[in-house]
Design an enzyme around this catalytic site. Sequence first.
Site, PDB file in Angstrom:
ATOM      1  N   SER A 194      62.173  76.826  31.818  1.00 28.77           N
ATOM      2  CA  SER A 194      63.438  77.288  31.758  1.00 28.77           C
ATOM      3  C   SER A 194      63.207  78.995  32.041  1.00 28.77           C
ATOM      4  CB  SER A 194      64.174  77.327  30.626  1.00 28.77           C
ATOM      5  OG  SER A 194      63.529  78.168  29.549  1.00 28.77           O
ATOM      6  N   LYS A 195      64.354  79.834  32.506  1.00 29.92           N
ATOM      7  CA  LYS A 195      64.399  81.294  32.753  1.00 29.92           C
ATOM      8  C   LYS A 195      63.714  81.699  31.569  1.00 29.92           C
ATOM      9  CE  LYS A 195      68.059  84.571  32.399  1.00 29.92           C
ATOM     10  NZ  LYS A 195      69.536  84.630  32.443  1.00 29.92           N
ATOM     11  N   ARG A 196      63.913  81.346  30.291  1.00 32.22           N
ATOM     12  CA  ARG A 196      63.153  82.153  29.185  1.00 32.22           C
ATOM     13  C   ARG A 196      61.682  82.114  29.128  1.00 32.22           C
ATOM     14  NH1 ARG A 196      66.181  85.409  28.747  1.00 32.22           N
ATOM     15  NH2 ARG A 196      68.341  85.111  28.550  1.00 32.22           N
ATOM     16  N   ASP A 197      61.360  80.763  29.464  1.00 37.14           N
ATOM     17  CA  ASP A 197      59.747  80.524  29.587  1.00 37.14           C
ATOM     18  C   ASP A 197      58.949  81.722  30.195  1.00 37.14           C
ATOM     19  OD1 ASP A 197      60.246  78.179  28.050  1.00 37.14           O
ATOM     20  OD2 ASP A 197      60.362  76.992  29.949  1.00 37.14           O
TER      21      ASP A 197
END
Length: 509
Positions: free
Chosen positions: A266-269
């Site tokens: 995901s974007k946060r990773d």
Amino acid sequence: MQDKKIRVRFAPSPTGPLHIGGVRTALYNYVFAKKHNGSFILRIEDTDQKRYVQGAEDYIKESLKWSGIQWDEGPDIGGNYSPYKQSERKEIYKKYLSELIQKGHAYYAFDTPEEVEEMRKKIESENSGNAQYDSVSRKYMCNSLTLSEEETKKRIESGQPYVVRALVPENIEIEVNDIIRGKMKVDSGTLDDKVLMKADGLPTYHLANVVDDYLMKISHVIRGEEWLPSTPLHVLLYKFFNWEEKMPQFAHLPLLYKPDGKGKLSKRDGERLGFPVFPLKWKDPKNGEILSGYRESGYFPEAFVNTLALLGWNPGTEKELFSMSELIDEFSLEKVNKAGAKFSPEKAKWFNHQYLINKSSEDVAKQITPVIKQKGHNIEFNKLIKIVELVKDRVNFVHEIWDQMSFFFEPPVEFDKKIVKKKWKEKTPEVLNNVINVIENIKPFDANSINNELESFMQKNEISPGLLMIGLRIAIVGEAKGPDIKEVMSLIGKDEVIKRIKFAIDNIP
Ligand code: GLU
């Protein structure tokens, strides 16, 4: 045999920066098209105005261009099936929507979002079936199936908001054929009556996507696995329109997983684990948040593409390095895996390293030249090429090279304490002092002659390499790192080498 005309599309929604999974989808579409002398189409799916993000469309195009993925038809270059932006095709969808309503495959629904939500909650709390607007619940909700024709008309004319839903038939089996996953059968009772047109008059993804794939003569729909659950509805729409013979073949690509394999990447990773999950740097226009990109992190586009190519596809051999044209030659949908692919940031770096060492030293030298100028140094280009040759194997990125070569330009002013303590022996200053005379007489001052002269010096004086060579390295480089010291000496030059040795003798306690 001549291929049937292959036409594939990449159909992103401009709702934010393009995730690397999206670039992979585009890449597989692109190489598949090129392999079969087909066309690769870029279509912007921007019917969801609420989720539209400023700059996202440009970002998508720039990402594809940077990756070397060029479309044959698209919003900026046009083509035989223009326009390629769904917001410019509203009238087209209206026509097809009316056809569905007329044929009884779609219906008007007047329920407010709150009422739909209430229905869902009720079913959930009673545990009385699928909590969705479907063949069961549509029988008691407020729609043109439960209202009289007259009442329906009245409501529409009075301007009451409504959506149009697909009328999913009861008790039929829908067959989905997927090139990667094989044949799947879905019971229509499990599907909901998806909204085809929203209250704002715009079509949803499902309608626009199917209509456009048909009109644009798409032969293969290659997209992420997250769209697999929508495919039975799409198959149904092709049936409703009587387009079954023209239905594209489907291929759903495996998900990209986090490096530890636990869940979708995901974007946060990226920010959390320290590697980019986007091709280019992105600045969120709303909150100014910055997300890092492969380009800005120093990746070569070829390495980035190679990394993505092997996330979900395997060539069936040990080969790992693929140029774009090799991918085009060797790619096949049959060799795409079903199982999700774990993303490895280390592997991405490894690919960049491979591309870096395979580049000519001249090319790399050109790329590093601005850094050298910025540091205030001038160097003859041929000499720089030789330095690059010696150090490029030690790094993953061009921007890491300076650290490995700075000592060629700047003499050490400090010496690594740990290594000095361990390797700078009592006898070292005396030995180095003696070797200065030898060095002064080496001619030509190249690695080979330096090697020969130092060898015979060591033999004659019974000095070990551990004493002389490491002493020289400390004096010339300042620490224990660096390529072959004879090569380093020849590139730095005799005078500078002697200067550095003298400085070290005087300054290392
Ligand atoms: N607009 C969809 C997306 O954003 C396209 C899905 C498809 O390729 O059908 O991914």
